[in-house]
Scaffold this active site. Structure first.
Site, PDB file in Angstrom:
ATOM      1  N   GLU A  74       0.857  -1.180   0.000  1.00 13.80           N
ATOM      2  CA  GLU A  74       0.000   0.000   0.000  1.00 13.80           C
ATOM      3  C   GLU A  74       0.893   1.230   0.000  1.00 13.80           C
ATOM      4  OE1 GLU A  74      -3.587   2.213   2.499  1.00 13.80           O
ATOM      5  OE2 GLU A  74      -2.341   0.724   3.501  1.00 13.80           O
ATOM      6  N   ASP A  83       9.322   7.503   0.301  1.00 12.62           N
ATOM      7  CA  ASP A  83       8.633   8.168  -0.794  1.00 12.62           C
ATOM      8  C   ASP A  83       8.446   7.207  -1.965  1.00 12.62           C
ATOM      9  OD1 ASP A  83       8.043   9.951  -3.072  1.00 12.62           O
ATOM     10  OD2 ASP A  83       8.629  11.549  -1.711  1.00 12.62           O
ATOM     11  N   ASP A 113      -3.426  11.876  -2.418  1.00 11.15           N
ATOM     12  CA  ASP A 113      -3.603  13.321  -2.589  1.00 11.15           C
ATOM     13  C   ASP A 113      -3.946  13.600  -4.057  1.00 11.15           C
ATOM     14  OD1 ASP A 113      -3.317  16.116  -2.804  1.00 11.15           O
ATOM     15  OD2 ASP A 113      -1.729  16.157  -1.299  1.00 11.15           O
ATOM     16  N   LYS A 142      -4.515  21.101  -8.715  1.00  9.48           N
ATOM     17  CA  LYS A 142      -4.025  22.098  -9.669  1.00  9.48           C
ATOM     18  C   LYS A 142      -3.385  21.415 -10.876  1.00  9.48           C
ATOM     19  CE  LYS A 142      -3.142  25.756  -6.271  1.00  9.48           C
ATOM     20  NZ  LYS A 142      -2.138  26.668  -5.678  1.00  9.48           N
ATOM     21  N   TYR A 147     -10.057   7.323   6.291  1.00  9.31           N
ATOM     22  CA  TYR A 147     -10.570   8.402   5.445  1.00  9.31           C
ATOM     23  C   TYR A 147     -11.828   7.938   4.713  1.00  9.31           C
ATOM     24  CZ  TYR A 147     -10.267  12.224   1.999  1.00  9.31           C
ATOM     25  OH  TYR A 147     -10.528  13.328   1.220  1.00  9.31           O
TER      26      TYR A 147
END
Length: 217
Positions: free
Chosen positions: A44, A100, A122, A126, A198
Site C-alpha cells: 500500500e 517516498d 492526494d 491544480k 478516510y
C-alpha cells in the site's frame, strides 16, 4: 491540514522497530529477510494511519503486506496501531516503510509485488501539479517495474477528478482495466472491501467511492 508534529515521535517509531523496514534498500533482494514466511507480497503506497494495512493483514494471513508512508509522524500512528493489534493477526505479515514512492524503483526488487494499493491519494487538483499525482504515468511506470507480470494495481478515491485523470493515464499506457466502479460500496466488491479511516469518514457523509483494478500489458 498539516499534522502537528508528534511528541517523542522518533522514540515511538523506534519502539515499533519489529514492524518497520528500517532501510528501503532491504527490499532490493526481495522479501525473504523481511517476513518470516514466504507469501505473495502486497504494497500500500500512502498508508496513512494504518487502518487498511492492519485490516488487510488480519483478514489475509496468507499474504505479506508492506505499508509505505512518506510522513513519519503519520506512520508513527500506523505503527502503534499495528503493534497494539499484533495479537489479532494470525501471522507476522505486516511491515511499514517510511519513504517516498519516487524511490521505490531504486529500493524494491523488480517484479516482486503481486499487488499495489493506492488508497485516497492526494489528488493534487491544480493542473500544474499533475506529475505529483500517484497515478501520473511517471509513477505508473515505477509500479510497472515493481509488479509481477500478472500483478494488479488497485485504486480507491473519493475524488472524481483524480479518478477521471487516472482512467486517462491508464488508457494512455495501454493498461487493462479489469474492473471499475464509481460507487464501490454499492458494488459487488463491497462485501470484501476493507476501509481506510478516510474512506469510512467520507462514506458516512454520503460521498461515493470510485475504484479501479488495472493491469499492465
Amino acid at each position: 491540514m498539516r499534522m502537528r508534529k508528534k511528541k517523542h515521535g522518533a522514540e515511538r517509531i523506534e519502539a515499533c522497530a519489529e514492524l518497520r523496514i528500517a532501510e528501503a534498500a532491504q527490499m532490493k533482494d526481495g522479501f525473504e529477510d523481511i517476513f518470516p514466511s514466504s507469501a505473495p507480497v502486497h504494497m500500500e503506497i500512502g498508508c496513512g494511519k494504518g487502518n487498511f494495512a492492519c485490516g488487510m493483514a488480519k483478514k489475509y494471513p496468507d499474504i505479506n503486506f508492506v505499508a509505505v508512508e512518506r510522513v513519519a509522524d503519520v506512520c508513527c500512528i500506523a505503527l502503534e496501531k499495528a503493534k497494539a493489534a499484533a495479537d489479532e493477526r494470525e501471522c507476522d505479515n505486516l511491515r511499514f516503510l517510511i519513504g517516498d514512492a519516487k524511490t521505490l524503483a531504486e529500493n524494491v526488487k523488480p517484479h516482486s509485488l503481486d499487488c499495489i494499493y493506492l488508497n485516497f491519494s492526494d489528488p493534487w487538483p491544480k493542473k500544474g501539479h499533475a506529475k505529483r499525482r500517484l497515478t501520473h504515468r511517471g509513477f505508473l511506470e515505477i509500479y510497472k517495474g515493481l509488479l509481477k507480470e500478472d500483478g494488479i494495481l488497485k485504486l480507491k478515491t473519493d475524488n472524481v477528478g483524480l479518478f477521471d485523470f487516472s482512467l486517462e493515464e491508464f488508457e494512455a499506457l495501454g493498461m487493462d482495466i479489469v474492473w471499475q466502479t464509481r460507487d464501490l460500496h454499492r458494488s459487488e466488491k463491497a462485501e470484501g472491501n476493507v476501509m481506510t479511516e478516510y474512506e469510512k469518514n467520507f462514506s458516512e457523509k454520503g460521498f461515493n467511492i470510485c475504484s479501479a483494478w488495472v493491469r499492465f500489458n
